[in-house]
Design an enzyme around this catalytic site. Structure first.
Site, PDB file in Angstrom:
ATOM      1  N   ASP A 193      33.520   8.351  59.663  1.00 11.13           N
ATOM      2  CA  ASP A 193      32.495   7.366  59.774  1.00 11.13           C
ATOM      3  C   ASP A 193      32.714   5.878  58.723  1.00 11.13           C
ATOM      4  OD1 ASP A 193      32.768   8.471  57.004  1.00 11.13           O
ATOM      5  OD2 ASP A 193      30.847   9.553  57.239  1.00 11.13           O
ATOM      6  N   ASP A 250      22.694  16.301  50.628  1.00  9.71           N
ATOM      7  CA  ASP A 250      21.464  16.747  51.582  1.00  9.71           C
ATOM      8  C   ASP A 250      21.951  17.295  52.873  1.00  9.71           C
ATOM      9  OD1 ASP A 250      22.810  14.674  53.113  1.00  9.71           O
ATOM     10  OD2 ASP A 250      21.008  13.567  53.268  1.00  9.71           O
ATOM     11  N   HIS A 289      24.722  16.620  54.878  1.00  8.77           N
ATOM     12  CA  HIS A 289      25.136  15.699  56.002  1.00  8.77           C
ATOM     13  C   HIS A 289      26.748  15.982  56.132  1.00  8.77           C
ATOM     14  CE1 HIS A 289      25.628  12.470  52.814  1.00  8.77           C
ATOM     15  NE2 HIS A 289      26.828  12.425  53.414  1.00  8.77           N
ATOM     16  N   GLU A 300      22.954  12.553  59.069  1.00 10.96           N
ATOM     17  CA  GLU A 300      22.044  12.632  58.031  1.00 10.96           C
ATOM     18  C   GLU A 300      20.937  13.802  58.644  1.00 10.96           C
ATOM     19  OE1 GLU A 300      22.219  11.905  55.301  1.00 10.96           O
ATOM     20  OE2 GLU A 300      22.381   9.770  54.885  1.00 10.96           O
TER      21      GLU A 300
HETATM   22  C1  GLP Z   1      29.827  10.500  52.152  1.00 10.83           C
HETATM   23  C2  GLP Z   1      30.659  10.719  53.315  1.00 10.83           C
HETATM   24  C3  GLP Z   1      30.744  12.213  53.940  1.00 10.83           C
HETATM   25  C4  GLP Z   1      31.157  12.905  52.505  1.00 10.83           C
HETATM   26  C5  GLP Z   1      30.073  12.894  51.543  1.00 10.83           C
HETATM   27  C6  GLP Z   1      30.396  13.543  50.447  1.00 10.83           C
HETATM   28  O1  GLP Z   1      28.408  10.273  52.260  1.00 10.83           O
HETATM   29  N1  GLP Z   1      30.141   9.817  54.355  1.00 10.83           N
HETATM   30  O2  GLP Z   1      31.896  12.166  54.812  1.00 10.83           O
HETATM   31  O3  GLP Z   1      31.297  14.177  52.902  1.00 10.83           O
HETATM   32  O4  GLP Z   1      29.995  11.371  51.215  1.00 10.83           O
HETATM   33  O5  GLP Z   1      31.077  12.961  49.295  1.00 10.83           O
HETATM   34  P1  GLP Z   1      31.548  13.438  48.228  1.00 10.83           P
HETATM   35  O6  GLP Z   1      33.004  14.156  48.462  1.00 10.83           O
HETATM   36  O7  GLP Z   1      31.918  12.415  47.119  1.00 10.83           O
HETATM   37  O8  GLP Z   1      30.764  14.370  47.459  1.00 10.83           O
END
Ligand code: GLP
Length: 239
Positions: A67, A136, A138, A143
């Site tokens: 993404d 959440d 995702h 989402e």
């Molecule tokens: C972002 C990314 C996700 C990732 C998530 C969790 O929103 N788009 O791909 O898994 O953050 O992030 P973290 O690893 O910092 O908790």
């Protein structure tokens, strides 16, 4: 589904890196689906270390990232393009034309998403997809919703995601409200999936995703339907 509960973040990172390294060793010209967020930083550090020691060779590897924020260009220090170069691509011997991230700076949503699906198609699909999980539920930026989206699409980020990710920006107002993300269909088409989740704040959502019902309101729950998923967490989720 294989669930590895490990003692800490360091072990999680090493175990995840071992799986990625095994994939590269078995198929040097593999396609890796990669993730951003703070969770994979330790994993990338390990891969960088092994590459520097000559144990791992990225020269034939191709990558597609999950993404990108809509509206951020490559030089923005919170763009996922920037993140991936900082933590991995600039530190290993990967070809610069073999790395792919959705074009967040293309304002034309339809065009940007179509172009990214073409890229994924052109590389021949994903051998191993690395995922984190949002608070959440995702995955990528898919989402919670009332359906699973198949292909790359533009999403409105939820308040929960904007708040969670604001820790990395100067202020919450700077967090983009939209993003381009690979679809659930594409993620599920990966031959193998590796999800890493660390920290107490991921424990409940991870439990729900793995043991609850499969629902688009918890996008990661779809992984229950995939034949080859490994989950590594530093939390005790099986009790
Ligand atoms: C972002 C990314 C996700 C990732 C998530 C969790 O929103 N788009 O791909 O898994 O953050 O992030 P973290 O690893 O910092 O908790």
């Amino acid at each position: 589904m294989r669930i590895l509960e490990v003692k800490d973040y360091e072990t999680l990172s090493e175990e995840a890196a071992k799986i990625i390294a095994a994939q590269i060793t078995l198929k040097p010209n593999c396609v890796l689906g990669l993730a951003t967020g703070t969770s994979p930083i330790g994993t990338y550090d390990k891969l960088v270390e092994w590459c520097a020691e000559g144990k791992l060779d990225f020269s034939e590897v191709t990558t597609v990232n999950l993404d990108e924020y809509k509206g951020l260009d490559h030089e923005h220090n919170q763009s996922y393009w920037y993140f991936m170069h900082k933590y991995l691509f600039d530190r290993v011997n990967i070809r610069k034309d073999a790395v792919h991230v959705p074009d967040g700076f293309n304002p034309n949503e339809e065009e940007a998403c179509k172009a990214y699906d073409e890229v994924i198609k052109s590389v021949g699909g994903i051998d191993l997809q690395l995922l984190g999980i949002g608070p959440d539920g995702h995955i990528g930026f898919n989402e919670p919703d009332d359906c699973f989206h198949l292909n790359t699409h533009c999403v409105d980020l939820t308040e929960s995601t904007i708040t969670a990710n604001s820790r990395l920006f100067n202020s919450i107002d700077e967090v983009p409200t939209k993003a381009y993300t690979m679809g659930i269909g594409t993620i599920m088409s990966a031959k193998r999936i590796l999800l890493i989740a660390n920290g107490e704040n991921k424990k409940e959502i991870l439990k729900q995703a793995i043991y609850g019902k499969v629902t688009p309101s918890i996008p990661a729950s779809i992984l229950q339907m995939h034949a080859d998923v490994t989950i590594i967490t530093d939390q005790k989720i099986s009790d």
